[in-house]
Design a protein around this motif. Sequence first.
Motif, mmCIF file in Angstrom:
data_model
loop_
_atom_site.group_PDB
_atom_site.id
_atom_site.type_symbol
_atom_site.label_atom_id
_atom_site.label_comp_id
_atom_site.label_asym_id
_atom_site.label_seq_id
_atom_site.Cartn_x
_atom_site.Cartn_y
_atom_site.Cartn_z
ATOM 1 N N ASP A 30 0.861 -1.162 -0.169
ATOM 2 C CA ASP A 30 -0.118 0.237 0.247
ATOM 3 C C ASP A 30 0.910 1.129 0.261
ATOM 4 O O ASP A 30 1.661 0.952 0.602
ATOM 5 C CB ASP A 30 -0.939 -0.577 1.536
ATOM 6 C CG ASP A 30 -1.916 0.412 0.454
ATOM 7 O OD1 ASP A 30 -2.643 1.897 0.844
ATOM 8 O OD2 ASP A 30 -3.798 -0.182 0.384
ATOM 9 N N GLU A 53 -6.080 0.781 7.129
ATOM 10 C CA GLU A 53 -7.142 -0.456 7.072
ATOM 11 C C GLU A 53 -6.968 -1.175 6.102
ATOM 12 O O GLU A 53 -7.656 -2.393 6.435
ATOM 13 C CB GLU A 53 -8.613 0.308 7.522
ATOM 14 C CG GLU A 53 -9.167 0.999 9.165
ATOM 15 C CD GLU A 53 -10.314 2.092 8.463
ATOM 16 O OE1 GLU A 53 -10.345 2.038 7.160
ATOM 17 O OE2 GLU A 53 -10.679 3.044 9.862
ATOM 18 N N ARG A 54 -6.796 -0.818 5.330
ATOM 19 C CA ARG A 54 -6.883 -1.787 3.554
ATOM 20 C C ARG A 54 -5.525 -2.571 3.779
ATOM 21 O O ARG A 54 -6.055 -3.525 3.135
ATOM 22 C CB ARG A 54 -6.570 -1.001 2.371
ATOM 23 C CG ARG A 54 -6.228 -1.670 1.094
ATOM 24 C CD ARG A 54 -6.855 -0.964 -0.164
ATOM 25 N NE ARG A 54 -5.572 -0.566 -0.458
ATOM 26 C CZ ARG A 54 -5.523 0.978 -2.169
ATOM 27 N NH1 ARG A 54 -6.529 0.829 -2.279
ATOM 28 N NH2 ARG A 54 -4.253 1.555 -1.595
ATOM 29 N N ARG A 91 -7.691 -7.289 -6.612
ATOM 30 C CA ARG A 91 -8.540 -7.015 -5.492
ATOM 31 C C ARG A 91 -7.228 -6.522 -3.787
ATOM 32 O O ARG A 91 -7.682 -5.908 -2.888
ATOM 33 C CB ARG A 91 -10.222 -7.763 -4.612
ATOM 34 C CG ARG A 91 -10.412 -7.533 -6.555
ATOM 35 C CD ARG A 91 -11.898 -8.032 -5.341
ATOM 36 N NE ARG A 91 -13.128 -8.096 -6.440
ATOM 37 C CZ ARG A 91 -13.524 -9.028 -6.747
ATOM 38 N NH1 ARG A 91 -12.855 -10.333 -7.418
ATOM 39 N NH2 ARG A 91 -14.936 -8.900 -7.896
ATOM 40 N N ARG A 92 -6.417 -6.844 -4.434
ATOM 41 C CA ARG A 92 -5.149 -7.222 -3.514
ATOM 42 C C ARG A 92 -4.355 -6.375 -3.915
ATOM 43 O O ARG A 92 -3.574 -6.990 -5.031
ATOM 44 C CB ARG A 92 -4.946 -7.808 -2.759
ATOM 45 C CG ARG A 92 -4.059 -8.045 -2.059
ATOM 46 C CD ARG A 92 -3.481 -9.227 -0.717
ATOM 47 N NE ARG A 92 -4.409 -10.599 -2.125
ATOM 48 C CZ ARG A 92 -3.152 -11.375 -1.972
ATOM 49 N NH1 ARG A 92 -1.913 -11.395 -1.982
ATOM 50 N NH2 ARG A 92 -3.939 -13.048 -2.705
ATOM 51 N N ARG A 135 -7.554 4.707 6.168
ATOM 52 C CA ARG A 135 -7.480 4.148 5.065
ATOM 53 C C ARG A 135 -7.020 3.215 4.555
ATOM 54 O O ARG A 135 -7.285 2.225 4.619
ATOM 55 C CB ARG A 135 -8.815 5.035 4.109
ATOM 56 C CG ARG A 135 -10.343 5.799 4.945
ATOM 57 C CD ARG A 135 -10.419 6.453 3.794
ATOM 58 N NE ARG A 135 -12.373 7.036 4.186
ATOM 59 C CZ ARG A 135 -13.144 7.242 3.419
ATOM 60 N NH1 ARG A 135 -13.386 7.122 2.704
ATOM 61 N NH2 ARG A 135 -13.697 8.511 4.731
ATOM 62 N N HIS A 136 -5.848 3.862 4.294
ATOM 63 C CA HIS A 136 -4.679 3.444 3.959
ATOM 64 C C HIS A 136 -4.416 2.184 4.979
ATOM 65 O O HIS A 136 -3.736 1.015 4.327
ATOM 66 C CB HIS A 136 -3.215 4.032 3.157
ATOM 67 C CG HIS A 136 -3.600 4.269 2.457
ATOM 68 N ND1 HIS A 136 -3.483 4.056 0.973
ATOM 69 C CD2 HIS A 136 -3.840 6.353 1.632
ATOM 70 C CE1 HIS A 136 -3.601 5.001 0.097
ATOM 71 N NE2 HIS A 136 -4.581 6.137 0.979
ATOM 72 N N ARG A 170 -6.109 -5.174 6.394
ATOM 73 C CA ARG A 170 -7.371 -6.272 6.194
ATOM 74 C C ARG A 170 -6.528 -7.309 5.320
ATOM 75 O O ARG A 170 -7.145 -7.896 5.575
ATOM 76 C CB ARG A 170 -8.414 -5.480 5.247
ATOM 77 C CG ARG A 170 -9.740 -6.252 4.961
ATOM 78 C CD ARG A 170 -11.324 -5.580 4.704
ATOM 79 N NE ARG A 170 -10.905 -4.024 4.008
ATOM 80 C CZ ARG A 170 -10.726 -3.223 3.246
ATOM 81 N NH1 ARG A 170 -11.360 -2.272 4.748
ATOM 82 N NH2 ARG A 170 -10.731 -2.461 2.647
ATOM 83 N N VAL A 175 -8.766 3.835 -2.698
ATOM 84 C CA VAL A 175 -8.725 4.558 -1.515
ATOM 85 C C VAL A 175 -9.649 6.347 -1.889
ATOM 86 O O VAL A 175 -10.191 6.278 -1.420
ATOM 87 C CB VAL A 175 -6.995 4.920 -0.281
ATOM 88 C CG1 VAL A 175 -8.070 5.824 1.033
ATOM 89 C CG2 VAL A 175 -7.028 3.634 0.404
#
Length: 268
Positions: free
Chosen positions: A37, A54-55, A130-131, A51-52, A58, A192
Amino acid sequence: MTTPAVAEGLWTWAPGRGLAPAPAPDQAAGGRLLVADSWLVREGRVRAYARHRERFARACGDCGGPEPRRIDAFWQDVTAVLPRTGAWFPRVELVAGSLELRLLLRPAPPLGTEVRLWAAGQSDPRTAPRRKGPDLDTLARVRRRACGEGAEEAVLIAPSGTVLESATASVLWWEDDTLCLPPPRLPVLPGVTAGLVQERALRSGIRIAHRERTVAELDGREVWLVNALHGIRPVTDWTGRPMRVPPVERAGEWRDWLDGLMEPLPAD
């Protein structure tokens, strides 16, 4: 006490030790990435930092990465070493095999306010769309091919011809007064910055629609590439096929709004 870093390069992390410069320069290329990220840091300010985090957390959980408390400790150390002056584009990484957590500290490249897009349409080569992380090298090759065609970015398309995103950004466009983007059921990265744009549209009463469109169906539309580094870049030129580009009417005001979301990095 950890202090902000003053040198670019790869930093490795270990519990109890924290972040330290990697012992060998060639380690920057070692190890396949499971997760990555990145975001823009400008004079110690960043947009949507939580938010970065959290992503990244996750995605690490989804692929069997370190337990949450280790991710939290790593992120705290990353926050502490990020420079508070200059423009930077740091990347956090989870490495396959060792499950090592790393920070790649890089100066930010020149930021763009518009973009030339290769409209040939590249079949989506990603293995984990998606990752963010596993496909970064593949996408870099796609982008280099686009540069060889006189563009800066390339459109990724599904087997049906539907536009998905670009090699490094979400694709959004306007159809009259409706903000459009590909349906989330398609293989697209949860961006994001694209999420921030959608939330503002909802607050402003702007209609949002998820639509499947081919490159040809974007002819004459105001099209944006949106990511954490450049923010919003309207497409001002297409290469590879004749495409009409309308006057850019909306992007400037939205860019100003997005720049206004930059906030100081947390103190710890």
